[in-house]
Design a protein around this motif. Structure first.
Motif: not given
Length: 580
Positions: A514-524, A533-546
Motif C-alpha cells: 500500500a505504501d508503494g515502497a515494496g511488494a509481497l511475493l508469493k512463491l509457487p 526499498a528505501v531510497g527509490g520508487s518501486v514498480s512491478i514490470e514485465p520480464s521473462l525467464w528462459i
C-alpha cells in the motif's frame, strides 16, 4: 583475469577478500594471430599436409571407451525416421549433403563432430540395427570430407569426432565390408595425425580442450600412439592449469563451459580406463576442482542459473557429473579466483557474480552482468537473471539472445540504461568493468558480501557498490546498492537515472504494498516474502525467464528507480520471509 592472492587462510578472523582485474587491453585474438590461423588453414589444404597425413593403416582399435553422457533418445528417434535435427534445423538423411550451404553453422559443427552417434545409440540399443543406420551416414560423410575441409576438419570438431567414433565404434566398424572398415580406420588415423599439428596451435579455451582430448583418446586407442597420448596429456595439463581456477571456476566464467569440460574430462578418462591406464593426474585434479565450483552455483532447485552466455543447467546433468567425478566433494562458497560467491543459510541460497567479464580470447558471448545475483528458497527461484543461449537445443531469436547479454537482463544496478560493460555490434565485450573488489565475512549474526566495480567510472564518473547480507536462519536477506563519485573519472557528471532490477523467478506473483515502497511475493510453494526499498520508487514490470529446455516464460520484475545527486546515490532494500 589477473588475480591478487587471497586473504591469509590461516587466520580465521581475516575476512575473505579478492581483487579481480580484467586483462588490460583484452580484445580477443590479435591481428597477427588471426592472420596466422588463416595461413595455417591454407597450409592444411595443400598437398604437403596431405603427405603428412600418410602412415600405417591401423587394423583395429585397442579398446572402446564408455561415453559418460547419455544421448537424447528423441533426437535418435528422428534419425531412425530419416532426419538429422539440431539447433532448430532439420536435414533429411536421404541424399544428404553434409556441406550444403543451407545448413547453419551450429548444425554443421554438430553433424561433423558425429555427436549424433550418441543420440542414435540411446534410441536404438540394438547395435546391429543402429549400425545399419549409422554406417550409411559415415560413408556419405567420408565421401564428402575425405580431405581437409575448413569446418569439418577444424581441430575442435575433429577432436570431438575422434572421441565419438571411438566410443561408438561398434556402430561404425561392425561392417563385414573390409574396404569400408579399412577406410574408416585409416580416416581415424589421419584425423589424429592432423591433430598432432593443429591441436597445439589453438589458443587456450574450450576448443583446444576438445582437440586435445580427442588427440589423447586417439593416442590411447589407435595402435602405436603412445607418444601421441603422452604429448596430448602434457598439453592438457598445461591447458587445464589455465582454464580451471583453484576454487573450481572456469576462465570463461560460464557455468555451461565448466559442465562441458567436466563431461569432456570424464570422457577422456573413460578412454584411459578402457585402454587399461589410469587417467592423467591433471584430468583428475581438474575434475576435483570443477565439481565444487559447479556445486557452489547450484540453487535450491538443483539447477545452475544462466551465467555468462550459458543457459540454465538442469539438475539431472549436475547430479550425473557430481556422481561420476567427485560425489563427496565440498561446495565452493567464495570465488576469490572465479568471481562467483555463494551465501547460504537455512533454505535460502544466493549466488553472486562478483567478477569482471570473461577474457575475450578464451570465451566469447559474455554478459554485462557484474554484481548480479540469483536467490532461491528451497526449490523456488525467487530472484533470477533472464537467461542465456548456449546449451539450448534450438537457438533463440537474435534480438532476444542479444538482449539477454545486457545489464538490464540481470538482477543488478544499471545507470542510465547503459550496460556496465559495453557490447560491441560484433558481439564482443568492450570497455566497462575492468576491476572488481569483493570482501566477504561471516559471524554469528550472518554472512556479508561487499563488492564494487568500475564499469561506470569512465562514462559517468561513479563506482557501483553492492552489499548483501543473509541471516543465520535464511529468512532475512538485505542489500544496499550505492553509487559514489570516482575521483579519477573522465566521463560525464551530473544527475543520472538508475534502476535496480530484481527479475522474479517463474510463477512468483508480485503484489505492490500500500505504501508503494515494496511488494509481497508469493512463491509457487505458497511461501510469502516481503520486499521493501528505501531510497527509490518501486514498480512491478514485465520480464521473462528462459528455462533449461529453452521455454520462454513470462515473469515479473521489481524495479527500484532513482536518480543520482552530485554523482552519488544509495538504496537499501530487503527480502523477508513471512513465517518460518
Amino acid at each position: 583475469m589477473s588475480r591478487t592472492p587471497p586473504a591469509d587462510e590461516d587466520d580465521p578472523g581475516e575476512p575473505e577478500a579478492g581483487r579481480l582485474v580484467r586483462v588490460a587491453g583484452d580484445r580477443g585474438l590479435s591481428l597477427s594471430e588471426r592472420v596466422g590461423a588463416r595461413v595455417q588453414r591454407a597450409v592444411y589444404a595443400t598437398p604437403l599436409h596431405r603427405m603428412r597425413l600418410r602412415g600405417r593403416y591401423p587394423l583395429k582399435l585397442l579398446a572402446v571407451p564408455a561415453d559418460p553422457v547419455p544421448g537424447d533418445p528423441h533426437i535418435g528417434e528422428r534419425i531412425t525416421a530419416g532426419r538429422l535435427v539440431h539447433a532448430g534445423h532439420t536435414a533429411m538423411t536421404r541424399g544428404l549433403d553434409f556441406a550444403a550451404a543451407t545448413h547453419p553453422a551450429a548444425w554443421r559443427e554438430w553433424a561433423d563432430s558425429w555427436a549424433w552417434l550418441r543420440d542414435l545409440a540411446a534410441a536404438v540399443p540394438d547395435r546391429a540395427s543402429a549400425a545399419r543406420l549409422a554406417e550409411p551416414l559415415t560413408v556419405r560423410w567420408l565421401d564428402r570430407f575425405g580431405e581437409f575441409d575448413a569446418v569439418a576438419w577444424r581441430a575442435d570438431i575433429t577432436g570431438a569426432r575422434l572421441l565419438f567414433a571411438c566410443a561408438y565404434a561398434p556402430l561404425i566398424l561392425s561392417s563385414a565390408d573390409h574396404v569400408y572398415r579399412s577406410t574408416m580406420l585409416n580416416a581415424l588415423a589421419r584425423w589424429a595425425r592432423h591433430l598432432d599439428r593443429a591441436a597445439f596451435k589453438l589458443p587456450d579455451g574450450m576448443a583446444k580442450a576438445w582437440a586435445l582430448t580427442g588427440l589423447y583418446a586417439a593416442g590411447l586407442l589407435i595402435p602405436g600412439g603412445e607418444a601421441r597420448a603422452e604429448a596430448a596429456a602434457k598439453g592438457l595439463g598445461v591447458l587445464l592449469d589455465a582454464l580451471v581456477y583453484p576454487d573450481g571456476g572456469i576462465a570463461t566464467r560460464a557455468a555451461i563451459d565448466a559442465a562441458d569440460l567436466a563431461e569432456l574430462l570424464l570422457f577422456a578418462g573413460a578412454g584411459a580406463i578402457a585402454a587399461g591406464h589410469r587417467p592423467p593426474l591433471a584430468l583428475t585434479d581438474a575434475l576435483a576442482r570443477l565439481v565444487p565450483g559447479l556445486k557452489g552455483l547450484v540453487l535450491g532447485d538443483g539447477r545452475i542459473g544462466a551465467w555468462q552466455g550459458g543457459a540454465v543447467i538442469d539438475a539431472t546433468r549436475i547430479d550425473r557429473i557430481v556422481r561420476a567425478a567427485a560425489p563427496q566433494s565440498a561446495t565452493a562458497r567464495g570465488g576469490r579466483w572465479s568471481g562467483y560467491h555463494r551465501l547460504a543459510a537455512g533454505k535460502t541460497v544466493l549466488v553472486i557474480d562478483a567478477g569482471p567479464p570473461p577474457v575475450a580470447r578464451i570465451g566469447g558471448g559474455g554478459h554485462a552482468s557484474t554484481l548480479a545475483f540469483e536467490m532461491s528458497d528451497g526449490p523456488d527461484r525467487v530472484i533470477v537473471n533472464c537467461g542465456g543461449e548456449r546449451g539450448l537445443a534450438a537457438p533463440l531469436p537474435a534480438e532476444l539472445a542479444n538482449g539477454l547479454r545486457t545489464t538490464a537482463a540481470h538482477s543488478t544496478l544499471i545507470v542510465a540504461d547503459t550496460n556496465s560493460t559495453q557490447i560491441r555490434p560484433d558481439g564482443a565485450l568492450a570497455r566497462g568493468v575492468e576491476e572488481v573488489l569483493a570482501r566477504r565475512q561471516e559471524s554469528e549474526e550472518g554472512q556479508w558480501l561487499e563488492a564494487s566495480h568500475d564499469g561506470y567510472v569512465r562514462r559517468f564518473g561513479m563506482t557501483a557498490q553492492r552489499r548483501l547480507f543473509i541471516s543465520p536462519s535464511g529468512t532475512d536477506v538485505r542489500g544496499e546498492d550505492r553509487l559514489e563519485p570516482a575521483g579519477r573519472a573522465l566521463g560525464r557528471r551530473g544527475a543520472q537515472p538508475f534502476d535496480i532490477r530484481f527479475h522474479l523467478g517463474p510463477r512468483v506473483e508480485a503484489t505492490p504494498t500500500a505504501d508503494g515502497a515494496g511488494a509481497l511475493l508469493k512463491l509457487p510453494s505458497g511461501k510469502v516474502w516481503a520486499f521493501k526499498a528505501v531510497g527509490g520508487s518501486v514498480s512491478i514490470e514485465p520480464s521473462l525467464w528462459i528455462d533449461a529446455g529453452g521455454t520462454i516464460e513470462r515473469t515479473q520484475q521489481l524495479v527500484v528507480h532513482g536518480e543520482t545527486a552530485k554523482g552519488a546515490a544509495q538504496v537499501a532494500w530487503s527480502f523477508k520471509r513471512a513465517g518460518k
